[in-house]
Design a protein around this motif. Structure first.
Motif, PDB file in Angstrom:
ATOM      1  N   LEU A 261      35.028  41.161  46.000  1.00  0.00           N
ATOM      2  CA  LEU A 261      34.645  39.776  45.726  1.00  0.00           C
ATOM      3  C   LEU A 261      33.133  39.640  45.680  1.00  0.00           C
ATOM      4  N   ASP A 262      32.624  38.945  44.678  1.00  0.00           N
ATOM      5  CA  ASP A 262      31.197  38.607  44.676  1.00  0.00           C
ATOM      6  C   ASP A 262      30.936  37.557  45.750  1.00  0.00           C
TER       7      ASP A 262
ATOM      8  N   ALA B  33      32.231  32.159  48.271  1.00  0.00           N
ATOM      9  CA  ALA B  33      31.873  30.753  48.528  1.00  0.00           C
ATOM     10  C   ALA B  33      32.874  29.807  47.866  1.00  0.00           C
ATOM     11  N   VAL B  34      33.284  30.136  46.645  1.00  0.00           N
ATOM     12  CA  VAL B  34      34.252  29.272  45.953  1.00  0.00           C
ATOM     13  C   VAL B  34      35.593  29.304  46.674  1.00  0.00           C
ATOM     14  N   ILE B  35      36.024  30.496  47.075  1.00  0.00           N
ATOM     15  CA  ILE B  35      37.293  30.623  47.791  1.00  0.00           C
ATOM     16  C   ILE B  35      37.253  29.811  49.072  1.00  0.00           C
ATOM     17  N   ASP B  36      36.114  29.863  49.743  1.00  0.00           N
ATOM     18  CA  ASP B  36      35.977  29.095  50.980  1.00  0.00           C
ATOM     19  C   ASP B  36      36.026  27.596  50.694  1.00  0.00           C
ATOM     20  N   LEU B  37      35.422  27.208  49.588  1.00  0.00           N
ATOM     21  CA  LEU B  37      35.473  25.795  49.204  1.00  0.00           C
ATOM     22  C   LEU B  37      36.921  25.342  49.019  1.00  0.00           C
TER      23      LEU B  37
ATOM     24  N   MET C   4      46.694  39.955  47.392  1.00  0.00           N
ATOM     25  CA  MET C   4      46.802  40.401  48.786  1.00  0.00           C
ATOM     26  C   MET C   4      45.591  41.207  49.223  1.00  0.00           C
ATOM     27  N   LYS C   5      45.238  42.171  48.380  1.00  0.00           N
ATOM     28  CA  LYS C   5      44.156  43.090  48.772  1.00  0.00           C
ATOM     29  C   LYS C   5      42.805  42.399  48.766  1.00  0.00           C
ATOM     30  N   LEU C   6      42.541  41.598  47.737  1.00  0.00           N
ATOM     31  CA  LEU C   6      41.230  40.947  47.652  1.00  0.00           C
ATOM     32  C   LEU C   6      41.023  39.945  48.780  1.00  0.00           C
ATOM     33  N   LEU C   7      42.084  39.238  49.129  1.00  0.00           N
ATOM     34  CA  LEU C   7      41.931  38.207  50.167  1.00  0.00           C
ATOM     35  C   LEU C   7      42.288  38.729  51.554  1.00  0.00           C
TER      36      LEU C   7
END
Lengths: 183, 183
Positions: A18-19, A24-28, A62-65
């Motif tokens: 993840l960049d 930051a977007v995922i957290d948003l 699954m893997k990325l998150l």
DNA sequence: TACTTTGTTCAAGTTTTTTTGAACAAAGTG
DNA sequence: CACTTTGTTCAAAAAAACTTGAACAAAGTA
């Protein structure tokens, strides 16, 4: 070498990290999901798909998150149910691949349909129940108070019902915004 | 007897039990609170006050709903903060007494002010952070994708900001409904 | 000041929600 | 058919949210 520069034939040819901005977007979206009363993981999954141009498999999600199979499976299902993600079958891929719906109108519409409408429907039944309990009251003044409250609640219910279509309308306007960066 | 029919001089002269319809209304608000992301007890407290013509003290709220002092105190404070209840000091009463706000416009307005507006405000900061992270990207295509996503999010933010005033407007219309049963 | 009433705070307990992962089912492949 | 890949389910674990009640503060009263 017979074919140059084609690494990772096995897994799909996507970034496997993840960049910072994506985090930051995922957290948003994680926070947004929370305040809409949805599990954090739903927000994370939607946020990840929102960031990506290419569809992702459940496995990649699954893997990325770094979330479990169960969360990924349930989250993707619920998001599809809400109309927030849709699944596509890429040619030559056995896995189901997922992409985010980015039209706000669709997102809001799905949310209202799945969350608000059912509540309004249940409300009708509840109001009827209250009405009948109130009508059973012997005492005149007590009944007057009950009738008054039932009328207020009915009015609120009506107003909320009238509001939803407007929300869908207003959000729908000028959804003309930049589409995918590639394509 | 010197003064007839004035029982319960010590406690305030209110019903000390719940009618069946009141229980149903309280339960309705309990569920409503839940789906707005508020604690159940807030809904119960509001529901109780909504049912009554006369103001209630914290003590009465505790006893009627069978909830703890802590819940009652925190719930009443939060509801006042939301503009859903207001406190009045009855003449000759040392306790603070509470009544429910029953104008939907006020309720919706307070809710949006306390819940939605703060989120939108935080959103501004988050969007700025994402924008700067995206602008730090070296790779041109990656940056293009990030910029696109940031633009979409900014558009959504703008639309949500535009929506809220409309919601307040639409809900405000025709709030002319039966007021208190007595008075 | 000592006592009472009223209301707040917050650590600990309870309840509810969410996540996990192992077992299972379904479907493709050799 | 045996084996692999993909995805679902659900009981148990973990995390989060809510409630409780005892200690405390504030303010009125005698």
């Amino acid at each position: 070498m017979t074919s140059f520069s084609v690494a990772n034939v096995s897994s799909s040819n996507q970034k496997d990290y993840l960049d910072e901005w994506e985090i930051a977007v995922i957290d948003l979206f994680l926070n947004a999901a929370n305040s809409f009363g949805l599990p954090k993981s739903y927000g994370q999954i939607y946020g990840l798909l929102f960031c990506r141009d290419q569809s992702l498999s459940m496995d990649e999600v699954m893997k990325l998150l770094e979330i479990s199979k169960g969360s990924a499976s349930q989250g993707l299902r619920a998001l599809r149910q809400l109309g927030a993600v849709s699944s596509v079958f890429e040619p030559g891929e056995r896995k189901e691949m997922f992409v985010a719906e980015i039209r706000l109108r669709k997102l809001v519409g799905g949310f209202l349909r799945e969350q608000a409408d059912p509540h309004l429907d249940k409300g009708v039944g509840r109001l009827k129940q209250i009405e009948s309990l109130v009508n059973d009251l012997e005492d005149v003044d007590a009944r007057k108070r009950g009738v008054c409250r039932h009328e207020i609640l009915s009015g609120w219910h009506r107003q909320m019902s009238r509001l939803l279509p407007w929300v869908k309308m207003i959000v729908g306007k000028s959804d003309r915004l930049p589409q995918k960066s590639s394509d």
